[in-house]
Structures are given as C-alpha cells and as structure tokens.
Design a protein around this motif. Sequence first.
Motif, PDB file in Angstrom:
ATOM      1  N   ARG A 120      -7.114  -1.117  -5.582  1.00  0.00           N
ATOM      2  CA  ARG A 120      -7.342  -2.552  -5.358  1.00  0.00           C
ATOM      3  C   ARG A 120      -6.978  -3.381  -6.579  1.00  0.00           C
ATOM      4  O   ARG A 120      -6.534  -4.535  -6.441  1.00  0.00           O
ATOM      5  CB  ARG A 120      -8.801  -2.783  -4.965  1.00  0.00           C
ATOM      6  CG  ARG A 120      -9.153  -2.194  -3.601  1.00  0.00           C
ATOM      7  CD  ARG A 120     -10.519  -2.634  -3.119  1.00  0.00           C
ATOM      8  NE  ARG A 120     -10.856  -2.012  -1.841  1.00  0.00           N
ATOM      9  CZ  ARG A 120     -11.938  -2.297  -1.127  1.00  0.00           C
ATOM     10  NH1 ARG A 120     -12.787  -3.216  -1.564  1.00  0.00           N
ATOM     11  NH2 ARG A 120     -12.171  -1.677   0.017  1.00  0.00           N
ATOM     12  N   ALA A 121      -7.165  -2.821  -7.770  1.00  0.00           N
ATOM     13  CA  ALA A 121      -6.739  -3.530  -8.974  1.00  0.00           C
ATOM     14  C   ALA A 121      -5.228  -3.719  -8.975  1.00  0.00           C
ATOM     15  O   ALA A 121      -4.715  -4.785  -9.327  1.00  0.00           O
ATOM     16  CB  ALA A 121      -7.183  -2.765 -10.218  1.00  0.00           C
ATOM     17  N   GLY A 122      -4.492  -2.681  -8.562  1.00  0.00           N
ATOM     18  CA  GLY A 122      -3.044  -2.799  -8.464  1.00  0.00           C
ATOM     19  C   GLY A 122      -2.612  -3.771  -7.385  1.00  0.00           C
ATOM     20  O   GLY A 122      -1.668  -4.557  -7.584  1.00  0.00           O
ATOM     21  N   GLU A 123      -3.271  -3.742  -6.248  1.00  0.00           N
ATOM     22  CA  GLU A 123      -2.925  -4.664  -5.163  1.00  0.00           C
ATOM     23  C   GLU A 123      -3.205  -6.115  -5.562  1.00  0.00           C
ATOM     24  O   GLU A 123      -2.443  -7.026  -5.202  1.00  0.00           O
ATOM     25  CB  GLU A 123      -3.699  -4.283  -3.904  1.00  0.00           C
ATOM     26  CG  GLU A 123      -3.239  -2.955  -3.299  1.00  0.00           C
ATOM     27  CD  GLU A 123      -4.150  -2.490  -2.173  1.00  0.00           C
ATOM     28  OE1 GLU A 123      -5.263  -3.065  -2.048  1.00  0.00           O
ATOM     29  OE2 GLU A 123      -3.764  -1.559  -1.435  1.00  0.00           O
ATOM     30  N   ALA A 124      -4.299  -6.342  -6.310  1.00  0.00           N
ATOM     31  CA  ALA A 124      -4.581  -7.703  -6.783  1.00  0.00           C
ATOM     32  C   ALA A 124      -3.521  -8.167  -7.781  1.00  0.00           C
ATOM     33  O   ALA A 124      -3.134  -9.345  -7.788  1.00  0.00           O
ATOM     34  CB  ALA A 124      -5.967  -7.748  -7.428  1.00  0.00           C
ATOM     35  N   ALA A 125      -3.058  -7.244  -8.623  1.00  0.00           N
ATOM     36  CA  ALA A 125      -2.004  -7.594  -9.573  1.00  0.00           C
ATOM     37  C   ALA A 125      -0.735  -8.015  -8.845  1.00  0.00           C
ATOM     38  O   ALA A 125      -0.046  -8.960  -9.259  1.00  0.00           O
ATOM     39  CB  ALA A 125      -1.728  -6.419 -10.504  1.00  0.00           C
ATOM     40  N   ILE A 126      -0.418  -7.337  -7.742  1.00  0.00           N
ATOM     41  CA  ILE A 126       0.770  -7.698  -6.962  1.00  0.00           C
ATOM     42  C   ILE A 126       0.570  -9.034  -6.260  1.00  0.00           C
ATOM     43  O   ILE A 126       1.441  -9.909  -6.286  1.00  0.00           O
ATOM     44  CB  ILE A 126       1.085  -6.589  -5.939  1.00  0.00           C
ATOM     45  CG1 ILE A 126       1.406  -5.270  -6.648  1.00  0.00           C
ATOM     46  CG2 ILE A 126       2.251  -6.995  -5.039  1.00  0.00           C
ATOM     47  CD1 ILE A 126       1.548  -4.092  -5.707  1.00  0.00           C
ATOM     48  N   ALA A 127      -0.591  -9.198  -5.615  1.00  0.00           N
ATOM     49  CA  ALA A 127      -0.832 -10.416  -4.834  1.00  0.00           C
ATOM     50  C   ALA A 127      -0.894 -11.661  -5.716  1.00  0.00           C
ATOM     51  O   ALA A 127      -0.392 -12.727  -5.333  1.00  0.00           O
ATOM     52  CB  ALA A 127      -2.127 -10.263  -4.037  1.00  0.00           C
ATOM     53  N   GLU A 128      -1.493 -11.542  -6.898  1.00  0.00           N
ATOM     54  CA  GLU A 128      -1.667 -12.703  -7.763  1.00  0.00           C
ATOM     55  C   GLU A 128      -0.612 -12.796  -8.859  1.00  0.00           C
ATOM     56  O   GLU A 128      -0.665 -13.718  -9.682  1.00  0.00           O
ATOM     57  CB  GLU A 128      -3.072 -12.667  -8.379  1.00  0.00           C
ATOM     58  CG  GLU A 128      -4.181 -12.653  -7.328  1.00  0.00           C
ATOM     59  CD  GLU A 128      -5.574 -12.611  -7.948  1.00  0.00           C
ATOM     60  OE1 GLU A 128      -5.719 -13.125  -9.073  1.00  0.00           O
ATOM     61  OE2 GLU A 128      -6.493 -12.068  -7.301  1.00  0.00           O
ATOM     62  N   ARG A 129       0.310 -11.817  -8.892  1.00  0.00           N
ATOM     63  CA  ARG A 129       1.400 -11.822  -9.876  1.00  0.00           C
ATOM     64  C   ARG A 129       0.851 -11.874 -11.299  1.00  0.00           C
ATOM     65  O   ARG A 129       1.278 -12.671 -12.136  1.00  0.00           O
ATOM     66  CB  ARG A 129       2.357 -12.995  -9.640  1.00  0.00           C
ATOM     67  CG  ARG A 129       2.997 -13.049  -8.266  1.00  0.00           C
ATOM     68  CD  ARG A 129       3.949 -11.891  -8.053  1.00  0.00           C
ATOM     69  NE  ARG A 129       5.006 -11.870  -9.061  1.00  0.00           N
ATOM     70  CZ  ARG A 129       5.817 -10.834  -9.261  1.00  0.00           C
ATOM     71  NH1 ARG A 129       5.682  -9.739  -8.541  1.00  0.00           N
ATOM     72  NH2 ARG A 129       6.759 -10.898 -10.183  1.00  0.00           N
ATOM     73  N   ALA A 189       7.489  -4.506  -7.684  1.00  0.00           N
ATOM     74  CA  ALA A 189       7.305  -5.957  -7.702  1.00  0.00           C
ATOM     75  C   ALA A 189       7.541  -6.560  -9.080  1.00  0.00           C
ATOM     76  O   ALA A 189       7.380  -7.762  -9.258  1.00  0.00           O
ATOM     77  CB  ALA A 189       5.899  -6.310  -7.220  1.00  0.00           C
ATOM     78  N   ARG A 190       7.900  -5.720 -10.057  1.00  0.00           N
ATOM     79  CA  ARG A 190       8.154  -6.163 -11.433  1.00  0.00           C
ATOM     80  C   ARG A 190       6.938  -6.841 -12.049  1.00  0.00           C
ATOM     81  O   ARG A 190       7.053  -7.853 -12.750  1.00  0.00           O
ATOM     82  CB  ARG A 190       9.375  -7.080 -11.486  1.00  0.00           C
ATOM     83  CG  ARG A 190      10.664  -6.386 -11.059  1.00  0.00           C
ATOM     84  CD  ARG A 190      11.870  -7.256 -11.291  1.00  0.00           C
ATOM     85  NE  ARG A 190      13.101  -6.549 -10.908  1.00  0.00           N
ATOM     86  CZ  ARG A 190      14.309  -7.066 -11.030  1.00  0.00           C
ATOM     87  NH1 ARG A 190      14.464  -8.300 -11.502  1.00  0.00           N
ATOM     88  NH2 ARG A 190      15.369  -6.375 -10.670  1.00  0.00           N
TER      89      ARG A 190
END
Length: 391
Positions: free
Chosen positions: A139-148, A185-186
């Motif tokens: 979830r930490a990784g998914e939040a990083a992707i969603a919020e850039r 997602a860079r």
Amino acid sequence: MPVRLPFRPRRDAYPPDLWTKCPGCAEMLFNKQLDKTLRVCPNCGHHFRISAKARIEQLVDPGSFVERDADLTPVDALGFVDLKPYPDRLMAAQLASGLRDAAIWGVGAMGGKPISLCAMDFGFIGGSMGSVVGEKVARAGEAAIAERIPLLIVSSSGGARMQEGTYSLMQLAKTMSVVERVKAARVPYISLMADPTTGGVFASFAAVGDVNLAEPDALIRFAGDRVSAGTIGEELPPGYARAEFWISHGFVDRIVPRAKLREEIIALLGFLIAPLNGHGEPPASPPSRPRSFLNALTGVLGADTTATLTLPTTGRLAGRPPMVDRLLGRHGSDQGHADDPVAAVWAHVQQARNLKRPHTLELVKAMAEESSSSTATGSSVTTRRSSPDSP
C-alpha cells in the motif's frame, strides 16, 4: 562484631531501565544520554536497533507524518503452534511494542518534500514479514504511484514470518510486483537497510531500490552462515554479511551514520524528484507496463516482438558445441562481438536471463541425437572397410 565498611561493594548488575551495555565496546551507557545520540554509542559508534516509531520521528518533518491503515491486524489462518500458539505470540508482541504488527506506513514530508514511508520494527517478532507487513509495504508503494511522491522503505527484519507459512512467502511476490510498478511509473524508490535485513525481506524489496542505503555494520544477508556456506560449498569471506562488504560489491550505494540519514535522504530526494512544469505540476509519467520486468527478459511480451539473442562466436568465451548452435537457431540470432569483450560478456548474461534460452532437456536430447548419428556413421565406415570386397 562484624566491621561495617563506609562504602557499598561495587555492583556488577545495573538497572536495565537506566543503563545499557554496548555490545561493541562493552561500556555501560546511560539510557537518557543514549537517546540523545539516536541510540548510537558515543564511544565506538555502534548503532543500536530502534523502533519504527523512533525511526519515523527521526526522519520526517515534525508533525508531518500521518499513519495509514493502523488497524490492520494479522490473523492465525493456519492455527499455527510452536512453543506457544501464534495468537498468544501476537498478543505478547502487541503488548510489548504497542503496535498491531511489525510495520508502520503513512505519508509525511522530509525537507518539505512529501514521501510515502514504510518502516519496520524488529522488536515485533523480529520484524518478520507476514501478510499485514507485506500489505503495508504494497500500500505504501501504491500510494507513491497514485500521489506521484517518492517511496521510502526502512527494512529491519529477520525475513518471512514462519507462523504464517505460505501466506508470508506470497508477500515476496506481492511486494516485488508493486516495486516494479513504482519503477515503471518512474517514481523514486529509496531503500534503507538497518540492522538486521535478512531472509525474505532482503530477497525481495530491500535490495532493489533506486538508491540502497545502509547503516554502519548492519547485518545484511539472505541466510545464516551454515546454510550459505553449504550452498556454495566454500568458506565464507570474513564480514560477508555486513554493510561494508555489500558496498564493496555494489549491492549498497552508501553507508550513512544514523545522525546524517535525514539530511542524506533529503539531498537524494532533491536529485530524484523531477522539477515542476510551468503549471506547478510534475511532468506526466509514461503509461505503466506491469509486465515490464518480463518484457526485459523475453522481449516478446510487449511491443518488442523482434528481440533476439546475441552471443559471442569468437574469443575465449566462444567454442560452443554445434548442437547449441542448432538450438539457438530456434531461439534467436547469434552475432559475434570479437572486437568488444565487454559486449561478449553481456551477451552471455542476456542469454542466461532469456526465458526462451535452450534448457537442459533440449541440450540432452541434442547430445543424444548427435551421439547416435556419430555412432551410426562410424559403424557404417567400419563395416565397409572390413568387407572382403572393399578396396
């Protein structure tokens, strides 16, 4: 009548809540003074293990961290019992640490830059990764992707949690899949390996950051000495499991003392975060390709459907049996790199990583066919020469 001395005898034991003995220099350290130095021995520099809460407090800007999914709690899906039932072990760890599991994740800021942060706590069943820890990392990784925003994971773990069996092993694949999406997602990913980082955590997300940091003398390895030595059949080099060994072999980018970690990570974020465009927004990221890792291996799962294998045909690395050449004809091209030894070595690496490379059964079958044909040819020549009518 016994004589009373005006002083008390020296005590060998110290109250555990007041003093701590340093394992590096054997000095007794006053706990309040040790806390002021971030749990680092002022005499020898030994880094004591710290809790996830203390780690977050040290790294992020004051008052900026907001924990997410704090109510996630592990369950005993297997009914596991070792020296005590798994629920009893969980309850004891929760009472001792004040946590529900061995990881905390949330969103905060470092130097004014927002980050997604997940920190592990070795004090909770050795920081072992079960289903909840793996879910929080994901979830930490998914939040990083969603919020850039950049992803920072602080690892301090003994590996997968044995009490959850296969469920804990599944977290390796789950966390790595999220890390691959973060990279596709860079979005910057910084991994900090604290003492210890071992087992399934080291084998999954801990050692694959865009930048891998470690604390001095941190224990970093997959398995113990006996298992590692038995696997490779050789004596292990001294200090192989410490951060200093890993940085000399390229697995760790920098070893940073705890007091300098915050400023070091803030500096890295300044290099890794893309500047804003004219509208005050980060540049648009390319579309994510979740299977990019397999694409790089096979070259056939994405747009690159014409990827071929390139192998050396001359020099020290050449000299393959003819059967391998015939098999490679079905799996890719074979171009030489006689003038570039580095390209020749890299070509062998590409061949080893390619999922469509010739496998053992194919090689054995080709060897059997070649041996049979050679035997048949030799027999016919011998028969022809032994005939009385032959010249």
